[in-house]
Write an enzyme that holds these catalytic residues in place. Sequence first.
Site: not given
Ligand code: DGP
Length: 114
Positions: A96, A29-31, A100, A87, A102
């Site tokens: 990041v 799950r996204d944070i 990945h 992205n 979404h």
């Molecule tokens: P992007 O902006 O497309 O690179 O998406 C990166 C996503 O990663 C963003 O929606 C937030 C998520 N994210 C960043 N740090 C963490 C983390 O430590 N844990 C989790 N679960 N998600 C994270």
Amino acid sequence: MIDCLFCKIVAGDIPADLVHETEDTIAFRDINPQAPTHILIIPRKHIATINDIADEDRALVGSLYTTARDVARQEGLAEAGYRVVMNCGEGAGQSVFHLHLHLLGGRGLSWPPG
Ligand code: DGP
């Protein structure tokens, strides 16, 4: 990759709410969720961006989508519909630099995205 956040999640060094695992991928799950369901699907292998995908990674990239399909079913999104988006680069909002997808669902999603 030593300094990659998602490699640390793959290694178990940083906790994440894992929802699915395969030999090649993990999903968690996204944070900072942008929808009621917001899950990230990543390869275990470090690939920074779409630009860095090698021809030999073709099957691995395909497995991101079969994982997305399975996670969508698992989360009860398959019938209502959901969005899968990746992205590429800072200009597209990538923050990041480990590949990945979404997976977003659980609400209406407008088009085009911002
Ligand atoms: P992007 O902006 O497309 O690179 O998406 C990166 C996503 O990663 C963003 O929606 C937030 C998520 N994210 C960043 N740090 C963490 C983390 O430590 N844990 C989790 N679960 N998600 C994270």
